[in-house]
Scaffold this motif. Structure first.
Motif, PDB file in Angstrom:
ATOM      1  N   UNK A 132     -12.286  -1.171  -2.810  1.00  0.00           N
ATOM      2  CA  UNK A 132     -10.867  -0.818  -2.898  1.00  0.00           C
ATOM      3  C   UNK A 132     -10.173  -1.695  -3.934  1.00  0.00           C
ATOM      4  N   UNK A 133      -9.329  -1.084  -4.721  1.00  0.00           N
ATOM      5  CA  UNK A 133      -8.573  -1.835  -5.726  1.00  0.00           C
ATOM      6  C   UNK A 133      -7.421  -2.576  -5.060  1.00  0.00           C
ATOM      7  N   UNK A 134      -6.819  -3.440  -5.823  1.00  0.00           N
ATOM      8  CA  UNK A 134      -5.672  -4.188  -5.298  1.00  0.00           C
ATOM      9  C   UNK A 134      -4.557  -3.251  -4.870  1.00  0.00           C
ATOM     10  N   UNK A 135      -4.273  -2.240  -5.697  1.00  0.00           N
ATOM     11  CA  UNK A 135      -3.195  -1.296  -5.368  1.00  0.00           C
ATOM     12  C   UNK A 135      -3.502  -0.518  -4.105  1.00  0.00           C
ATOM     13  N   UNK A 136      -4.762  -0.052  -3.973  1.00  0.00           N
ATOM     14  CA  UNK A 136      -5.127   0.727  -2.797  1.00  0.00           C
ATOM     15  C   UNK A 136      -5.024  -0.119  -1.534  1.00  0.00           C
ATOM     16  N   UNK A 137      -5.517  -1.353  -1.615  1.00  0.00           N
ATOM     17  CA  UNK A 137      -5.480  -2.217  -0.431  1.00  0.00           C
ATOM     18  C   UNK A 137      -4.038  -2.551  -0.052  1.00  0.00           C
ATOM     19  N   UNK A 138      -3.209  -2.781  -1.061  1.00  0.00           N
ATOM     20  CA  UNK A 138      -1.787  -3.054  -0.787  1.00  0.00           C
ATOM     21  C   UNK A 138      -1.124  -1.870  -0.108  1.00  0.00           C
ATOM     22  N   UNK A 139      -1.429  -0.664  -0.624  1.00  0.00           N
ATOM     23  CA  UNK A 139      -0.837   0.550  -0.055  1.00  0.00           C
ATOM     24  C   UNK A 139      -1.290   0.759   1.391  1.00  0.00           C
ATOM     25  N   UNK A 140      -2.585   0.585   1.627  1.00  0.00           N
ATOM     26  CA  UNK A 140      -3.107   0.799   2.984  1.00  0.00           C
ATOM     27  C   UNK A 140      -2.473  -0.174   3.957  1.00  0.00           C
ATOM     28  N   UNK A 141      -2.417  -1.445   3.574  1.00  0.00           N
ATOM     29  CA  UNK A 141      -1.877  -2.436   4.499  1.00  0.00           C
ATOM     30  C   UNK A 141      -0.387  -2.227   4.719  1.00  0.00           C
ATOM     31  N   UNK A 142       0.312  -1.798   3.674  1.00  0.00           N
ATOM     32  CA  UNK A 142       1.751  -1.507   3.834  1.00  0.00           C
ATOM     33  C   UNK A 142       1.950  -0.346   4.792  1.00  0.00           C
TER      34      UNK A 142
END
Length: 1133
Positions: free
Chosen positions: A224-234
């Protein structure tokens, strides 16, 4: 007539029934045909409609219009409604992707309210329809996310697309319609978003996120990219925050998000700002408080099962390491939560493989289903868990213990500083050297003093923390050594924990913990867990410290403290066994016993190798050996357990006596003891002296086990092929046994080698050059076992490490090859330990995990691990290298030889018989005692035959000269040289070389010793006074041979005493005094237990033997009148 009418009526009814059935079947066919036609028409119509709708959708998303930003939101809504009406995930995947991109494009347009897709939410007519549509679209996005693989490039793009859709329509922060005057609409829009999130949660939104996170993060490298992980956790955090951290949503978050392997580590690496968001919401505290309720924690653990519960545990530990303040404030809750979670996992941890267990890289054999897809992430999970036993967290959790000062009086502070050795002056980078370095030189000797209430908050807190780490040790079985190493890394934890233990209770020490054993309360269990943790950690530390670190540098505890601790442990284990606690112990009590006993035995074995405790320190004075033996005879369980676990509390002499009793009982059981009704079977063998080893091997190796234990009679044949004469009281066999053992253990034969320095024996690594060398080692083992079985001491000094293998110590989990290495090669040991203390980069030395050896002129490379010659030794693996090297030198290199010898030895001696002895004690059992002869004991238990008695003047002379004229070395020779009369005859050829003879003829009136020449001149023969002859006996020439030069007269180590005549003449009868015994060293049990007893007897000698004897002595004897009535005084067994 009547019967005919009845028949026609039946036929008529039959035909009518058939007609009705045919009409019914026809109607059914018509109805089925109509139904099929309707279904087909409906299907075709539906297909036609779907085809038209999909064509319309395709036209809408056609190439020419795809980039147009002027497309109205209403048109998008309508086309989306049509697409959703005929939506099929497989067929419409691309169309749905285009729809999502179109919707997201509309949301990015500036100053075009009619284009913004979200603007339809403000239409009174379309609000409900729009909300339903966006819910359906977002859930379809979730369905696609469950199927996508983030490690595939194309799928990763779709993941970003669907995540963007979810992020955009579950929060109003990016909606342009709410800017400016639209800000008043934000509460209503937020309510719509909350409604959407609620719908998604009901459908299983968190399960979708869990699958996506697991697919992207449960691997060695996240996909997972940084953006994807940020989106999922948000997305995962939004419902929790919106619901103001309700229990239901906290539970979902913990089960589905926090249980993803190492998610907190990935957040810290890829998007640390998400951790800051969690900290701003104080989520760690909320998690701990939520799980601190036992029912909630149990519910979460049951939902997750073992593997994912462990992942949740790792994430919580990692969060705790980042939140010091919360950890300090919520220590009790944090510890309680971890204990509950570990205890849940522990219920399913199994000790062995079975059909119901699965292998887990951290938990070991686990009886719950294991998700093998998580195995790639186990290294990251282990790193998270390592924070639990890292220095930082230990300092926080054990703050109450570590804040105590061990130096409490000023007198100790005024002591002169200890000199610093060059080794101590070096920087202590080594993990094991640093343990206790600071505390060892400044503290008091810690002893139990008592005074601290066990129900105080401080004690309960420390006990809970100890329970946590003890539960961790018993649950995370595959990383147990890592945990122990981490707990022993901190300089002063264990000394201060021992000081804390010493303060517990009114008096401290033993009494408190013995009381806890009898109280099945939670408080008692916690106190015992503290003791167990202390024992496990201390045992691990002492095991990995070498002798220099323990005895000289005293890096761990002071030696005086080890004495105190060992005394406490010895008493504790003894009480547990003797009071019957171990006999019925189960579960935690049994684990406690093994923990304390393991620490005790590590200290005891260390003391056996090199003393630190005073004499009789390990004995129990309140244990009477007679009582123990009585209970053993009655098969009492506690007596058997005592002998099994702590035999060292029994005096060594009593253990030897017990061993001899065990042998005697087995002999009686096997019928090997002569009784009034039966005699034991006797095996006769004939041995040529010139081929003693070969003949013994051929004739004995085929004997059965019972025959080897039985009576064996040996007939020697000399070089001339003549049977040697002798009086056989097992002495011939004893001589054979001693001689054959002497030959096989001769290093020149290359079956055994000697260690450097003290020259002790161990199997030769190159002994494979012998044909059938393993059979030879098995034979040697049987011969050695036979010697021990019969109580025959043989002068075979074994290396300490080999004795440990003979006892089976090397199979113990507490055994350390490095500790035994000095007994093999002290120089090699120093070189290895210098690697341990090397301060620089060890890789600069160019070492690999291999060992190069010169084998008969050829350099052979032995790999310590597969591919070891290509693996360099580094600072990280140098400890492993040291242990691997020591294990190779002492075990791997001689494994087959050692196994064969031990197999032969155990064929005669049962392993449980010798486990009651330490390695030095086993050496004494094999080779006898090095102590000086106790003449009073020997005199008291000597048996006399043939007219001799304790008051006889010759016997008085014997004891007087042994006591007053012989040196200790000469007294030792008295047993060493004096052998059975059946021993080989001494070569008398040295008589003519001017050496002193072995045998003398004595005259009480003779003032001096006469040479053969003077004897011939005086015509009276060689005459000497008895006392002078006795004094001259120790000067027996070392060069005399153990065979006759053509003479078979039995003259072994003879000392002649003429006790009835003055000179040797035919008319004067004379006798010969012979000192003979199979004891080359004082018996371990004293002469009282020597079987058969030490004896002095007269033996008749024939006239021919007298003539040969006198001629051999150079004494002229008239041929016509040979001396008669010559007697031999036989001293021995």
């Amino acid at each position: 007539m009547f019967s005919a009418s009845q028949s026609s009526r039946a036929q008529f009814l039959d035909k009518a029934r058939q007609a009705r059935e045919e009409r019914r079947e026809l109607k059914e066919r018509e109805r089925a045909a109509v139904q099929l036609q309707a279904l087909v028409r409906r299907f075709l119509c539906r297909c036609h409609l779907q085809r038209d709708i999909r064509r319309e959708v395709d036209d809408f998303f056609g190439t020419n219009e795809c980039g147009s930003s002027k497309r109205s939101a209403l048109s998008v809504f309508r086309i989306a409604r049509k697409l959703l009406f005929v939506f099929n995930a497989k067929e419409d995947k691309e169309r749905f992707e285009k729809l999502c991109r179109c919707i997201l494009t509309s949301m990015d347009v500036e100053n075009e309210p009619k284009v913004w897709y979200v603007s339809l939410a403000l239409s009174k007519d379309l609000t409900l329809l729009w909300i339903k549509q966006i819910k359906d679209i977002l859930w379809f996005c979730c369905e696609f996310l469950k199927q996508l693989k983030p490690d595939i490039l194309q799928d990763s793009r779709l993941v970003n697309l669907h995540l963007t859709m979810l992020v955009t329509f579950t929060d109003t922060s990016t909606w342009k319609i709410l800017r400016g005057k639209g800000e008043t609409l934000r509460p209503a829009m937020n309510h719509i978003c909350a409604n959407i999130m609620g719908h998604l949660n009901q459908k299983g939104f968190y399960s979708v996120l869990q699958i996506l996170l697991t697919n992207g993060l449960a691997r060695s490298r996240p996909s997972l990219s940084k953006g994807s992980l940020t989106a999922i956790f948000s997305l995962a955090l939004r419902p929790v925050v919106a619901a103001q951290f309700s229990d239901n949503l906290l539970r979902s978050f913990l089960i589905h998000v926090m249980s993803v392997p190492a998610i907190m580590t990935h957040l810290a690496t890829l998007t640390p700002e998400r951790l800051a968001v969690m900290e701003s919401h104080d989520l760690f505290r909320k998690f701990i408080l939520f799980l601190s309720r036992e029912s909630q924690c149990r519910d979460v653990c049951v939902c997750l099962e073992g593997s994912h519960t462990l992942c949740l545990l790792g994430n919580l530990v990692f969060l705790g390491s980042l939140n010091d303040q919360v950890l300090e404030e919520e220590t009790a809750h944090f510890v309680g939560v971890l204990i509950q979670m570990l205890s849940y996992c522990q219920k399913y941890v199994s000790q062995k493989k079975s059909n119901l267990t699965h292998w887990h890289p951290v938990l070991g054999w686990f009886s719950q289903t294991v998700d093998y897809g998580l195995n790639e992430s186990m290294p990251l999970l282990t790193k998270q868990l390592q924070h639990l036993w890292g220095v930082h967290m230990i300092r926080i959790l054990f703050n109450d213990v570590l804040s105590k000062k061990l130096l409490e009086n000023q007198e100790i502070a005024q002591l002169p500083a200890q000199p610093i050795s060059p080794q101590n002056s070096l920087p202590m980078k080594n993990l094991f050297k640093r343990a206790f370095q600071k505390s060892a030189s400044v503290r008091n000797i810690l002893k139990p003093v008592g005074g601290k209430r066990v129900d105080s908050a401080e004690v309960q807190k420390v006990c809970s923390i100890c329970v946590l780490y003890q539960t961790t040790l018993t649950t995370l079985t595959q990383i147990r050594l890592q945990i122990l190493t981490g707990l022993t890394y901190l300089d002063d934890l264990l000394p201060k924990l021992w000081a804390f233990i010493c303060e517990l209770g009114p008096q401290g020490g033993l009494k408190l913990f013995l009381e806890c054993l009898n109280n099945d309360t939670e408080e008692s269990k916690r106190l015992l867990a503290m003791l167990m943790l202390f024992c496990d950690c201390s045992r691990h530390l002492i095991t990995i410290l070498d002798d220099i670190e323990v005895y000289e540098e005293q890096i761990s505890f002071k030696l005086e403290e080890l004495v105190t601790i060992s005394s406490f442990l010895n008493s504790f284990v003894f009480k547990m066994i003797w009071d019957g606690i171990v006999e019925n112990a189960r579960g935690e009590t049994l684990e406690l016993f093994h923990s304390v006993h393991g620490w005790l035995m590590v200290l005891y074995e260390r003391d056996c190798r090199r003393r630190f405790a005073p004499e009789d320190h390990w004995l129990r004075k309140d244990l009477k050996p007679s009582v123990l033996f009585q209970e053993l005879d009655k098969d009492k369980k506690r007596a058997q357990l005592l002998l099994q676990y702590i035999p060292h509390v029994i005096p060594h002499k009593n253990r030897v006596l017990l061993f001899r009793n065990m042998v005697t009982k087995e002999k009686e059981k096997l019928g090997l003891v002569e009784t009034s009704s039966a005699s034991p079977h006797v095996t006769h063998i004939t041995i040529r002296r010139s081929r003693m080893l070969e003949d013994g091997y051929e004739q004995l190796r085929q004997l059965s086990q019972n025959a080897m234990k039985g009576v064996i009679r040996v007939k020697f044949v000399n070089d001339l092929g003549v049977d040697e004469a002798g009086i056989d009281q097992d002495g011939v066999f004893k001589e054979f046994l001693e001689e054959i053992i002497k030959k096989v253990f001769d290093p020149a034969l290359n079956l055994f080698k000697t260690t450097s320095g003290d020259e002790r024996l161990y199997p030769s690594p190159t002994s494979y050059i012998h044909e059938n060398y393993l059979q030879l080692f098995e034979f040697v083992g049987k011969m050695l076992g036979k010697a021990v079985y019969e109580g025959i001491v043989v002068d075979v000094p074994f290396a300490s490490f080999f004795l440990s293998q003979l006892l089976g110590h090397h199979h113990s989990v507490f055994y350390s090859s490095v500790d035994e290495l000095p007994s093999l090669d002290s120089e090699f040991y120093k070189n290895l330990t210098s690697i341990k203390r090397y301060d620089g980069d060890i890789s600069d030395l160019g070492l690999t995990l291999s060992y190069d050896e010169d084998v008969m002129g050829q350099l052979v490379c032995h790999e310590l691990v597969p591919g070891g010659k290509t693996i360099p030794v580094t600072n990280e693996n140098k400890i492993s290298y040291i242990h691997l090297m020591a294990h190779f030198r002492m075990h791997t290199q001689i494994k087959s030889q050692t196994s064969a010898l031990i197999g032969g030895f155990r064929a005669i001696i049962k392993p449980e018989w010798i486990r009651m002895f330490s390695a030095p004690e086993l050496q004494r059992l094999i080779s006898g005692d090095n102590a000086e002869i106790d003449l009073e004991d020997l005199k008291k238990h000597t048996v006399y035959y043939g007219g001799f008695h304790g008051s006889h003047r010759v016997i008085i002379w014997l004891w007087d000269i042994l006591a007053n004229d012989f040196s200790p070395e000469e007294r030792a020779m008295f047993l060493k040289v004096s052998q059975e009369p059946s021993l080989p005859c001494w070569d008398l050829g040295w008589w003519g070389q001017g050496c002193s003879p072995v045998s003398w003829v004595l005259s009480e009136g003779a003032p001096e010793f006469l040479t053969p020449a003077s004897a011939q001149q005086s015509s009276v023969g060689a005459v000497v006074s008895p006392r002078v002859a006795l004094r001259r006996w120790p000067s027996l020439p070392k060069g005399c041979q153990t065979h006759t030069g053509g003479c078979s007269v039995p003259v072994p180590a003879v000392l002649g005493l003429c006790h009835r005549v003055d000179v040797v003449f035919p008319s004067s009868p004379c006798g010969t005094l012979q000192f003979v015994t199979s004891c080359s060293r004082p018996p371990l049990l004293g002469f009282a237990y020597l079987k058969p007893p030490f004896s002095i007897r007269c033996v008749e000698v024939s006239d021919d033997q007298v003539s040969i004897l006198l001629s051999g002595l150079g004494i002229p004897c008239p041929a016509s009148s040979p001396p008669s009535d010559l007697e031999t005084l036989n001293v021995g067994r």
